[in-house]
Each structure stands twice: as C-alpha cells, then as structure tokens.
Design an enzyme around this catalytic site. Structure first.
Site, PDB file in Angstrom:
ATOM      1  N   GLY A 155       4.267  15.954  15.411  1.00  0.00           N
ATOM      2  CA  GLY A 155       2.803  15.988  15.298  1.00  0.00           C
ATOM      3  C   GLY A 155       2.339  16.721  14.048  1.00  0.00           C
ATOM      4  O   GLY A 155       1.433  16.269  13.343  1.00  0.00           O
ATOM      5  N   ASP A 156       2.976  17.859  13.764  1.00  0.00           N
ATOM      6  CA  ASP A 156       2.636  18.619  12.561  1.00  0.00           C
ATOM      7  C   ASP A 156       2.952  17.823  11.294  1.00  0.00           C
ATOM      8  O   ASP A 156       2.164  17.794  10.340  1.00  0.00           O
ATOM      9  CB  ASP A 156       3.412  19.931  12.537  1.00  0.00           C
ATOM     10  CG  ASP A 156       2.960  20.892  13.613  1.00  0.00           C
ATOM     11  OD1 ASP A 156       1.848  21.416  13.500  1.00  0.00           O
ATOM     12  OD2 ASP A 156       3.723  21.119  14.563  1.00  0.00           O
ATOM     13  N   THR A 157       4.121  17.200  11.282  1.00  0.00           N
ATOM     14  CA  THR A 157       4.536  16.472  10.089  1.00  0.00           C
ATOM     15  C   THR A 157       3.654  15.259   9.837  1.00  0.00           C
ATOM     16  O   THR A 157       3.290  14.964   8.693  1.00  0.00           O
ATOM     17  CB  THR A 157       6.006  16.044  10.216  1.00  0.00           C
ATOM     18  OG1 THR A 157       6.804  17.198  10.515  1.00  0.00           O
ATOM     19  CG2 THR A 157       6.498  15.416   8.925  1.00  0.00           C
TER      20      THR A 157
END
Length: 401
Positions: A172-174
């Site tokens: 999700g962060d990436t």
C-alpha cells in the site's frame, strides 16, 4: 568507445523530503535515482524510524541502505520555531516537497500550502496520507496495511474462507509512492508549459490501492458481484494457477487461446486442446477446476525445473516461486543490473535492488550511499547561506544535529 556519462534525467531538480518510513521516502528514492538532489529532513536524535526496522547491521537497517541512497540528511527540529524557519528557507528554493504526515501537521507548523506557495509559487507539493487531505476520514491515522484493507486488496488475498493475509510487503505504501511520483512528474511538466505555477498532489493510501483493483467495482455495479478470495487462482481467467511439482510449486499462465492449446498438447491432453468449448476464456473458466486438475496431474510427476524447461520450449509462460536466494543467484537479474553491490557509509558491501524503470538514454544510478543521521546538515545549511558560526549556534540550541 564512448565513455561519456549522460546527464541524469532529473539533474538540477531539488527535492525536500519531510516524510518518514515508506510512502514518502520511496517517492524521494525514485526521484533521487534519476538525478534529483534529495534533501531529507530528519528529527535530531531519532531520525527516520526506518533506520531501525527489520534486520540491523552495524547499527543500521539494511533496508535503509536501499530506501535512502542518493539522499542527503539534515537533522532539523521541525517542532521548534527556528527549525521551521530553516525548513521554510529550504522549501523556498526547492522544486518539490514530499511529506507524509497526518493531514494538518504542516499547517500547525506554519508550512501549509497557502504559506509555502506564497514564498515559492512554483513548488510542487506531494502529500501522502492515509485517507487524503479531505473527506470525513482525513484526520484518522492510516498505515499502508489499513489502506490495503480499505482499498479492497486484503479481501482478495488468501485462501477462500480463511483469514485475509497481506502480500508480505508494504504494498500500500509503495503504490502510494509510485502514484505520488507520477503526480510529481506530471505537475512538473504542467509547471513547465503553463506559466511556472506549482500545485499540490493529494495521494491517499487507500486510493492508490483501489486504483489497481481492476474490475472490482464495475463488476459489482453491473452484476452485483462481490469478488472473493481465490487463493493462487485468478478468478475469471483460466487456466492460471500455482501447481504442485515433486519439489515445489510452479506458476503456469495458460490463459491465452493459442497458449492454452500448446499447454494441453504439451501435457498430453489433446482432447482438451481441441475441445470446441475450451477455445475461448469463457469456456475454460466454466471448467477451470477440471483444467487445473489435468495440469497438476502432469506437474506432480516431475520437478519444477523440468516443468519449466518443457513449458519454456513449448512457449508457455511459467515460473518458479522465487526466494531471496533465487533472486540473488539468478543470472537474468544480474545481466540486467537488477542486483547491485553497494558500499555503505559504514564500509561494508551489500547487494541491493537495481534501478527501475530503465531509461536507456538517461539511466538511473546509485550516486551515493544512504547517509547517517545529519551527515549533510552543515553542507545543506551552508548552501542556504548560514555561516559555520550560525550552524554551531543552532547546534548548541539543539535546532540542528
């Protein structure tokens, strides 16, 4: 032989990175690999928590060596008024600001868009947060894992009827970082052709995940269909699954019409290869379980490498499930410079991922290893016009470190 090194694609671009952990810093990492001067602001004493995440060597996470290469570190207390003044000076001369604090944090520090755009009208500001800068959830804390859940991804991962699982990394962060990077480059192009004005890029973790969820919502809208977890299969596309071999698993994607015929012929099932009802994907989906059983009956008789050799010769896409060891030892990764040896500032060598994407004219590079906390404080402040005496005084007041 021409040994001239081409100029980096983003040479001359100044980026101030105020985020920490993954989403914001991954965007900064990407820009830095293509030549941007990325100045990372960290809290004195503690620095970015990623420095201490996962496996530690010589006091620093090896993850940090990847995430923060090509960056300069300035240790600056953003909670102090004087530190905020220094940050504003940095941002006033920057092209891009990256931040992934909870919405409202920069506004409380006097560094919201209204204030910053007055001193730097051309600023491009990437803001990554759990739920975005607006909406009823904007003030809730959000991490990548929560974005994956709200974005619809977690519901589809794992085996049917069992607890949803994560994919094993902070995807999700990436995804948010990559969307943010796209936004930065788009905004920079707009600035160039439309009068030099910057803008805000508002990226929410859950929206970055949702954006890659393919037909999830259209299928619900049109048919009321709620897609469910399906293990290693790809629902609605067949055959495409993981199959057991004598010594592991192999992934086989036989879902193209001509590929399917070659696959069936290769495993000795000409009856399936020539069946009129299996000539297209719709017919194969209706008999997906039968096809998976036929394929696995064949793969179970041989090891993974033999399966790969046979299917490769037949032109059928297949692959083994790689571990870190497999990646590190794979000749194709090495041939494409996707495993690089990097010397850390602590003096040891470590293998790290190469640069993606590959620009053949202005390729990305690793120009410098990840900095220690505050390694570049003096250099960056002197570039702003602060004297050695000014910096020493600020260090005495614990504004910088």
């Amino acid at each position: 032989m021409n040994n001239i090194i081409p100029a980096a694609a983003l040479q001359g671009l100044r980026v101030i990175e105020m985020g920490q952990l993954i989403a914001g810093p991954f965007a900064g990492k990407t820009l830095g690999e293509f030549g941007a001067d990325v100045v990372k602001i960290e809290a004195p004493g503690s620095g970015d928590p990623l420095r201490n995440w996962r496996l530690i060597k010589d006091g620093t996470s090896v993850w940090w060596q990847v995430q923060s290469r090509n960056k300069r570190s300035i240790a600056l207390d953003l909670r102090s008024g004087e530190g905020q003044d220094v940050a504003r000076k940095l941002i006033a001369e920057a092209d891009v600001l990256i931040e992934n604090f909870r919405p409202g944090t920069l506004e409380r520090w006097g560094m919201g868009w209204e204030e910053l755009s007055k001193v730097n009208p051309g600023l491009v500001m990437l803001r990554i947060s759990g739920y975005g800068q607006t909406g009823p959830y904007r003030d809730l804390p959000g991490f990548g894992a929560i974005g994956e859940a709200m974005g619809g991804l977690r519901h589809l991962t794992g085996e049917p009827g069992r607890v949803p699982v994560r994919c094993g990394i902070s995807i999700g962060d990436t995804l948010a970082a990559l969307h943010g990077t796209i936004g930065i480059l788009t905004a920079l192009y707009h600035r160039k052709v439309n009068g030099g004005l910057g803008q805000v890029i508002d990226v929410a973790l859950n929206e970055a995940v949702f954006n890659v969820m393919e037909s999830l919502v259209p299928e619900y809208s049109a048919f009321g269909a709620v897609r469910e977890a399906a293990g290693s299969a790809l629902p609605g596309i067949a055959p495409s699954n993981a199959y057991r071999c004598t010594d592991g698993f192999v992934l086989i994607a036989g879902n193209g019409d001509s590929i399917f015929k070659r696959l069936m012929q290769t495993i000795g099932r000409n009856d399936l290869a020539t069946a009129p009802t299996l000539a297209d994907n719709a017919g194969r989906v209706a008999r997906a379980d039968e096809l998976d059983q036929a394929i696995e009956a064949w793969t179970l008789m041989q090891p993974v490498q033999e399966v790969l050799d046979i299917l490769g010769a037949a032109g059928v896409p297949a692959g083994k499930v790689y571990t870190a060891k497999d990646i590190a030892e794979d000749p194709h990764y090495r041939a494409r410079d996707m495993i690089l040896s990097q010397t850390t500032r602590d003096g040891y060598e470590v293998d790290v991922p190469g640069v993606v994407p590959k620009l053949l004219g202005t390729p990305g590079t690793v120009r410098s290893s990840a900095p220690g906390l505050g390694d570049d404080t003096d250099e960056v402040l002197q570039e702003l016009g602060f004297s050695i005496q000014d910096i020493a005084a600020m260090r005495g007041r614990k504004v910088v470190a």
